[in-house]
Design an enzyme around this catalytic site. Structure first.
Site, PDB file in Angstrom:
ATOM      1  N   ASP A  65       0.867  -1.048   0.131  1.00  0.00           N
ATOM      2  CA  ASP A  65      -0.038   0.024   0.153  1.00  0.00           C
ATOM      3  C   ASP A  65       0.836   1.398  -0.059  1.00  0.00           C
ATOM      4  O   ASP A  65       2.126   1.322   0.480  1.00  0.00           O
ATOM      5  CB  ASP A  65      -0.938   0.187   1.457  1.00  0.00           C
ATOM      6  N   TYR A  67       2.157   4.793   1.491  1.00  0.00           N
ATOM      7  CA  TYR A  67       1.987   5.465   2.871  1.00  0.00           C
ATOM      8  C   TYR A  67       0.875   6.351   3.039  1.00  0.00           C
ATOM      9  O   TYR A  67       0.506   6.968   2.294  1.00  0.00           O
ATOM     10  CB  TYR A  67       3.388   6.317   3.035  1.00  0.00           C
ATOM     11  N   PHE A  78       7.574   1.984  -1.319  1.00  0.00           N
ATOM     12  CA  PHE A  78       8.696   2.284  -0.390  1.00  0.00           C
ATOM     13  C   PHE A  78       9.440   3.711  -0.459  1.00  0.00           C
ATOM     14  O   PHE A  78      10.251   4.005   0.386  1.00  0.00           O
ATOM     15  CB  PHE A  78      10.062   1.261  -0.644  1.00  0.00           C
ATOM     16  N   HIS A 187      10.377  -9.333   4.535  1.00  0.00           N
ATOM     17  CA  HIS A 187       9.843  -7.974   4.274  1.00  0.00           C
ATOM     18  C   HIS A 187      11.036  -6.981   5.046  1.00  0.00           C
ATOM     19  O   HIS A 187      11.481  -7.344   6.255  1.00  0.00           O
ATOM     20  CB  HIS A 187       8.524  -7.773   5.038  1.00  0.00           C
TER      21      HIS A 187
END
Length: 223
Positions: A65, A67, A78, A187
């Site tokens: 998703d 931020y 990211f 992750h």
């Protein structure tokens, strides 16, 4: 809601854009942006595609998703615009980059230089409501971005897919690992990284080694 996207993407995604499910998604997104604060800014929803056309794509990094805090999301997974503090996952990405390729920790978190070299920074969902992580999941973005991944897998060869964490690794089933390099790890979030599932994966150097093997130019991961 009209889609403004790089002409190359518009060409290969035209059938998808014309489906009822995608039109329903766009109706939802239009209403969401009119009635609540959403990220990224509307003009940057397809930023990852605009900066990285399909013919130039060499590496695909999958996020989940955008931020959901003010000023953070700008359409690249990211990544954050210059001047915005680095979120925890991005901090760990930069630490691994430093470990792997001895690249000094960057002064900013804008990953658009990667995109311009052919790194598609793709979130599974391209929008989110402010302060409500995952709020736009299940509305149709996942179907759209899965189709993007499938098209890249089917129509191109010698790409590198970086699948970080369980969510990204669910996409393994729609990627042809006989035609492409698929690298998996934990992750970069602190929860996963601190358990030893992220650091040391060497994905940045491995991606470059594969690209060179395929006669392609390596990615300059410096920012």
């Amino acid at each position: 809601m009209a889609v403004r996207i790089h002409p190359q993407w518009e060409n290969i995604l035209q059938d998808t854009f014309e489906t009822a499910s995608f039109q329903n998604l766009m109706d939802f997104i239009k209403m969401a942006y009119e009635t609540s604060q959403c990220f990224p800014p509307a003009q940057l929803i397809f930023n990852a595609f605009d900066l990285c056309p399909p013919e130039k794509t060499k590496v695909v990094i999958l996020g989940q998703d955008p931020y959901h805090g003010p000023g953070q999301a700008h359409g690249l997974c990211f990544s954050v615009p210059q001047g915005i503090p680095h979120p925890p996952s991005l901090i760990n990405i930069f630490k691994e980059l430093e470990n792997d390729l001895q690249i000094p920790y960057p002064t900013h978190g804008d990953l658009s230089p990667w995109s311009k070299q052919g790194v598609l920074l793709l979130n599974a969902c391209l929008t989110v409501q402010a302060h409500k992580a995952g709020n736009h999941q299940g509305r149709g973005w996942e179907k759209f971005t899965d189709q993007v991944i499938q098209i890249l897998s089917e129509q191109f060869e010698g790409l590198v897919f970086l699948l970080w964490g369980n969510y990204a690794q669910q996409k393994l089933k729609i990627i042809d690992d006989q035609k492409h390099a698929v690298l998996t790890s934990g992750h970069p979030s602190p929860l996963s990284a601190n358990r030893g599932y992220w650091f040391g994966n060497g994905h940045f150097s491995k991606a470059n080694n594969y690209l060179i093997l395929k006669g392609k130019e390596a990615v300059d991961w410096n920012l």
